[in-house]
Motif scaffolding. Structure first.
Motif, PDB file in Angstrom:
ATOM      1  N   PHE A  17       0.824  -1.215   0.000  1.00 43.92           N
ATOM      2  CA  PHE A  17       0.000   0.000   0.000  1.00 43.92           C
ATOM      3  C   PHE A  17       0.864   1.273   0.000  1.00 43.92           C
ATOM      4  O   PHE A  17       0.806   2.091  -0.926  1.00 43.92           O
ATOM      5  CB  PHE A  17      -0.918  -0.081   1.224  1.00 43.92           C
ATOM      6  N   LEU A  38      10.764  -4.068  -4.838  1.00 42.31           N
ATOM      7  CA  LEU A  38      11.131  -5.426  -4.421  1.00 42.31           C
ATOM      8  C   LEU A  38      10.089  -5.928  -3.441  1.00 42.31           C
ATOM      9  O   LEU A  38       9.756  -5.231  -2.476  1.00 42.31           O
ATOM     10  CB  LEU A  38      12.511  -5.360  -3.752  1.00 42.31           C
ATOM     11  N   ASP A  39       9.558  -7.103  -3.699  1.00 44.01           N
ATOM     12  CA  ASP A  39       8.539  -7.645  -2.803  1.00 44.01           C
ATOM     13  C   ASP A  39       8.532  -9.173  -2.889  1.00 44.01           C
ATOM     14  O   ASP A  39       8.782  -9.741  -3.948  1.00 44.01           O
ATOM     15  CB  ASP A  39       7.152  -7.101  -3.168  1.00 44.01           C
ATOM     16  N   VAL A  40       8.180  -9.805  -1.774  1.00 48.09           N
ATOM     17  CA  VAL A  40       8.087 -11.265  -1.755  1.00 48.09           C
ATOM     18  C   VAL A  40       6.865 -11.735  -2.554  1.00 48.09           C
ATOM     19  O   VAL A  40       6.790 -12.874  -3.009  1.00 48.09           O
ATOM     20  CB  VAL A  40       8.041 -11.767  -0.282  1.00 48.09           C
ATOM     21  N   ALA A  60      11.350 -10.914  -4.619  1.00 48.16           N
ATOM     22  CA  ALA A  60      12.450 -11.429  -3.799  1.00 48.16           C
ATOM     23  C   ALA A  60      12.067 -11.305  -2.335  1.00 48.16           C
ATOM     24  O   ALA A  60      11.290 -10.434  -1.947  1.00 48.16           O
ATOM     25  CB  ALA A  60      13.720 -10.635  -4.072  1.00 48.16           C
ATOM     26  N   ASP A  61      12.636 -12.211  -1.540  1.00 52.43           N
ATOM     27  CA  ASP A  61      12.370 -12.235  -0.099  1.00 52.43           C
ATOM     28  C   ASP A  61      13.562 -11.614   0.614  1.00 52.43           C
ATOM     29  O   ASP A  61      14.698 -12.070   0.402  1.00 52.43           O
ATOM     30  CB  ASP A  61      12.184 -13.718   0.303  1.00 52.43           C
ATOM     31  N   ILE A  87       3.115  -7.433   9.025  1.00 55.47           N
ATOM     32  CA  ILE A  87       2.348  -6.541   9.919  1.00 55.47           C
ATOM     33  C   ILE A  87       1.237  -7.324  10.609  1.00 55.47           C
ATOM     34  O   ILE A  87       0.418  -7.954   9.942  1.00 55.47           O
ATOM     35  CB  ILE A  87       1.740  -5.371   9.116  1.00 55.47           C
ATOM     36  N   SER A 102      11.391 -11.531   9.333  1.00 53.10           N
ATOM     37  CA  SER A 102      11.337 -10.597   8.196  1.00 53.10           C
ATOM     38  C   SER A 102      11.728  -9.177   8.589  1.00 53.10           C
ATOM     39  O   SER A 102      12.474  -8.515   7.874  1.00 53.10           O
ATOM     40  CB  SER A 102       9.929 -10.554   7.614  1.00 53.10           C
ATOM     41  N   SER A 126       9.444   2.858  10.281  1.00 52.87           N
ATOM     42  CA  SER A 126       9.029   2.209  11.531  1.00 52.87           C
ATOM     43  C   SER A 126       7.527   2.453  11.706  1.00 52.87           C
ATOM     44  O   SER A 126       6.786   2.539  10.721  1.00 52.87           O
ATOM     45  CB  SER A 126       9.860   2.774  12.690  1.00 52.87           C
ATOM     46  N   LYS A 154       9.665  -3.905  15.242  1.00 54.01           N
ATOM     47  CA  LYS A 154       9.964  -2.586  14.673  1.00 54.01           C
ATOM     48  C   LYS A 154      10.897  -1.780  15.590  1.00 54.01           C
ATOM     49  O   LYS A 154      11.828  -1.126  15.132  1.00 54.01           O
ATOM     50  CB  LYS A 154       8.672  -1.804  14.437  1.00 54.01           C
ATOM     51  N   ASN A 179      -1.275   6.033  11.989  1.00 50.23           N
ATOM     52  CA  ASN A 179      -2.191   5.288  11.100  1.00 50.23           C
ATOM     53  C   ASN A 179      -2.362   5.955   9.740  1.00 50.23           C
ATOM     54  O   ASN A 179      -2.574   7.160   9.670  1.00 50.23           O
ATOM     55  CB  ASN A 179      -3.566   5.184  11.750  1.00 50.23           C
ATOM     56  N   MET A 189      -7.595  -3.805   7.230  1.00 40.90           N
ATOM     57  CA  MET A 189      -7.432  -2.605   8.061  1.00 40.90           C
ATOM     58  C   MET A 189      -8.816  -1.962   8.246  1.00 40.90           C
ATOM     59  O   MET A 189      -9.716  -2.174   7.438  1.00 40.90           O
ATOM     60  CB  MET A 189      -6.476  -1.606   7.403  1.00 40.90           C
TER      61      MET A 189
HETATM   62  N1  LIG Z   1      -0.488   1.085   7.144  1.00 42.53           N
HETATM   63  C1  LIG Z   1      -0.239   1.795   8.225  1.00 42.53           C
HETATM   64  O1  LIG Z   1      -1.144   2.390   8.827  1.00 42.53           O
HETATM   65  C2  LIG Z   1       1.188   1.911   8.735  1.00 42.53           C
HETATM   66  C3  LIG Z   1       1.432   2.746   9.847  1.00 42.53           C
HETATM   67  C4  LIG Z   1       2.730   2.878  10.305  1.00 42.53           C
HETATM   68  C5  LIG Z   1       3.778   2.222   9.679  1.00 42.53           C
HETATM   69  N2  LIG Z   1       3.530   1.408   8.619  1.00 42.53           N
HETATM   70  C6  LIG Z   1       4.678   0.733   7.986  1.00 42.53           C
HETATM   71  O2  LIG Z   1       4.691   1.060   6.610  1.00 42.53           O
HETATM   72  C7  LIG Z   1       5.262  -0.009   5.866  1.00 42.53           C
HETATM   73  C8  LIG Z   1       4.332  -0.389   4.719  1.00 42.53           C
HETATM   74  O3  LIG Z   1       3.079  -0.786   5.257  1.00 42.53           O
HETATM   75  P1  LIG Z   1       1.798  -1.015   4.342  1.00 42.53           P
HETATM   76  O4  LIG Z   1       0.631  -0.527   5.093  1.00 42.53           O
HETATM   77  O5  LIG Z   1       2.070  -0.520   2.979  1.00 42.53           O
HETATM   78  O6  LIG Z   1       1.711  -2.609   4.363  1.00 42.53           O
HETATM   79  P2  LIG Z   1       1.570  -3.662   3.175  1.00 42.53           P
HETATM   80  O7  LIG Z   1       1.327  -4.973   3.829  1.00 42.53           O
HETATM   81  O8  LIG Z   1       0.616  -3.171   2.157  1.00 42.53           O
HETATM   82  O9  LIG Z   1       3.040  -3.668   2.541  1.00 42.53           O
HETATM   83  C9  LIG Z   1       4.104  -4.412   3.081  1.00 42.53           C
HETATM   84  C10 LIG Z   1       4.741  -5.196   1.937  1.00 42.53           C
HETATM   85  O10 LIG Z   1       5.896  -5.871   2.441  1.00 42.53           O
HETATM   86  C11 LIG Z   1       5.987  -7.100   1.751  1.00 42.53           C
HETATM   87  N3  LIG Z   1       6.829  -8.037   2.509  1.00 42.53           N
HETATM   88  C12 LIG Z   1       6.544  -8.627   3.693  1.00 42.53           C
HETATM   89  N4  LIG Z   1       7.535  -9.463   4.039  1.00 42.53           N
HETATM   90  C13 LIG Z   1       8.466  -9.396   3.050  1.00 42.53           C
HETATM   91  C14 LIG Z   1       9.707 -10.048   2.829  1.00 42.53           C
HETATM   92  N5  LIG Z   1      10.177 -10.964   3.676  1.00 42.53           N
HETATM   93  N6  LIG Z   1      10.431  -9.743   1.706  1.00 42.53           N
HETATM   94  C15 LIG Z   1       9.936  -8.838   0.809  1.00 42.53           C
HETATM   95  N7  LIG Z   1       8.754  -8.217   0.963  1.00 42.53           N
HETATM   96  C16 LIG Z   1       8.025  -8.477   2.073  1.00 42.53           C
HETATM   97  C17 LIG Z   1       4.533  -7.588   1.642  1.00 42.53           C
HETATM   98  O11 LIG Z   1       4.380  -8.568   0.627  1.00 42.53           O
HETATM   99  C18 LIG Z   1       3.806  -6.291   1.361  1.00 42.53           C
HETATM  100  O12 LIG Z   1       3.606  -6.096  -0.037  1.00 42.53           O
HETATM  101  C19 LIG Z   1       5.499  -1.148   6.851  1.00 42.53           C
HETATM  102  O13 LIG Z   1       6.864  -1.151   7.209  1.00 42.53           O
HETATM  103  C20 LIG Z   1       4.631  -0.776   8.047  1.00 42.53           C
HETATM  104  O14 LIG Z   1       5.184  -1.260   9.234  1.00 42.53           O
HETATM  105  C21 LIG Z   1       2.250   1.236   8.119  1.00 42.53           C
END
Ligand SMILES: NC(=O)c1ccc[n+]([C@@H]2O[C@H](COP(=O)([O-])OP(=O)(O)OC[C@H]3O[C@@H](n4cnc5c(N)ncnc54)[C@H](O)[C@@H]3O)[C@@H](O)[C@H]2O)c1
Length: 317
Positions: A17, A38-40, A60-61, A87, A102, A126, A154, A179, A189
């Protein structure tokens, strides 16, 4: 703000996202040489319809140290936005290993690969969750009290990033977004759940909703992230990205229903509170204002309306 022009940026968690919004914004704002996502996840659901030309997607992981090292060598990024994370806000310690693997060790793999190249900046994303139930408003210098495997991972990764980067002369900055909501967010969410239920005319089941949150449109957070990597004096700092306002979940539900203009039935109390509920959350954003000149531009009403319109176009019955 010019620092990112002609840069080669790598965004981890690139299918996610925040990352897709960040990629979109960075491409619009700067004349980038290339963006690497880059994404798993093998399925890149390009929900913002990002232009393909300047983007390379790698499945990639980050747990695979060898692959990460060879990818970093090949890509040779100037800036890395490290958003990849597992998350899960629940107090489920069976999740700890997964989160630590991770989020902590995956970051260690990334850092180890980055120390071999000439990097301009690593940004680690974070979360406000590292504060836990703490004194308000949450300031960056508070003692952290994380309450879930996710926030523990985190908080410890912040310490890893700081120490590893100092030891290896890696320029870095850490942001703590509060958030976020916006187009394309995952349905597990709260805000996407509300929009989906309203549009499908389904009953909304939530907690009693007394807990408060500090919510921000994702585009504001992307602005803050881009300003943080572009500001030399921000290097080595931890910066809150927040609105500075709290709203109870109950008031947020009411606001979203009002903005939608739909009728919706809500069952408050249908879902129990989390055992590790953080009762009140809102941040102090004076550091982000002073250091990187960032304040959210899009307010809650405007951001929610814009997001609702996207869900209306994209939610299928
Ligand atoms: N959404 C929120 O409200 C929020 C608030 C504070 C911080 N964050 C942080 O922002 C960042 C992005 O969050 P988001 O809401 O976009 O979440 P999201 O789940 O949409 O994106 C996280 C991405 O990380 C990838 N991922 C997970 N493990 C992996 C691995 N081992 N190797 C490669 N890719 C991997 C997932 O496939 C996913 O596409 C995160 O670090 C999260 O902690 C989010």
């Amino acid at each position: 703000m010019g620092e990112l022009s002609k840069s080669r940026i790598l965004i981890t968690g690139g299918a996610g996202f925040l990352s897709q919004h960040l990629c979109n914004k960075a491409l619009k704002k700067y004349d980038l040489e290339k963006v690497f996502l880059l994404d798993v996840n093998p399925n890149f659901n390009n929900f913002l319809d990002l232009p393909k030309g300047k983007i390379d997607y790698f499945q990639a992981d980050i747990n695979d140290a060898e692959i990460i090292e060879s990818l970093i060598k090949k890509i040779n990024p100037t800036h890395v936005f490290h958003n990849a994370a597992v998350i899960n806000h629940r107090l489920n310690f069976e999740e700890l290993e997964n989160s630590i693997r991770s989020n902590f060790f995956g970051t260690f793999n990334l850092l180890s690969a980055l120390k071999n190249i000439k990097l301009k900046c690593l940004l680690f994303t974070s979360t406000s969750e590292v504060y836990g139930d703490n004194s308000l408003p949450f300031r960056e210098d508070l003692l952290l009290k994380p309450t879930s495997p996710y926030s523990i991972s985190k908080a410890s990764t912040e310490m890893l990033v700081r120490n590893f980067s100092i030891e290896n002369n890696l320029p870095y900055v850490i942001v703590r977004p509060f958030n976020m909501y916006g187009e394309g967010q995952s349905n597990n969410m709260l805000i996407p759940y509300l929009f989906n239920s309203i549009i499908k005319n389904e009953t909304i089941n939530v907690t009693k909703g007394e807990q408060t949150r500090d919510s921000n449109y994702v585009g504001n957070i992307c602005d803050g992230i881009l300003m943080a990597v572009s500001t030399e004096i921000a290097k080595g700092h931890v910066i809150n990205l927040c609105s500075g306002f709290e709203l109870s979940v109950k008031d947020l539900v009411k606001k979203i229903i009002a903005i939608s203009g739909f009728n919706a039935k809500v069952n408050y109390g249908a879902i129990p509170y989390r055992k590790n509920e953080i009762w009140r959350m809102f941040g102090d954003n004076s550091k982000s204002e002073e250091l990187i000149n960032w304040k959210p531009l899009i307010g809650l009403d405007k951001g929610l309306l814009q997001t609702f319109k996207w869900y209306q176009r994209n939610v299928k019955d």
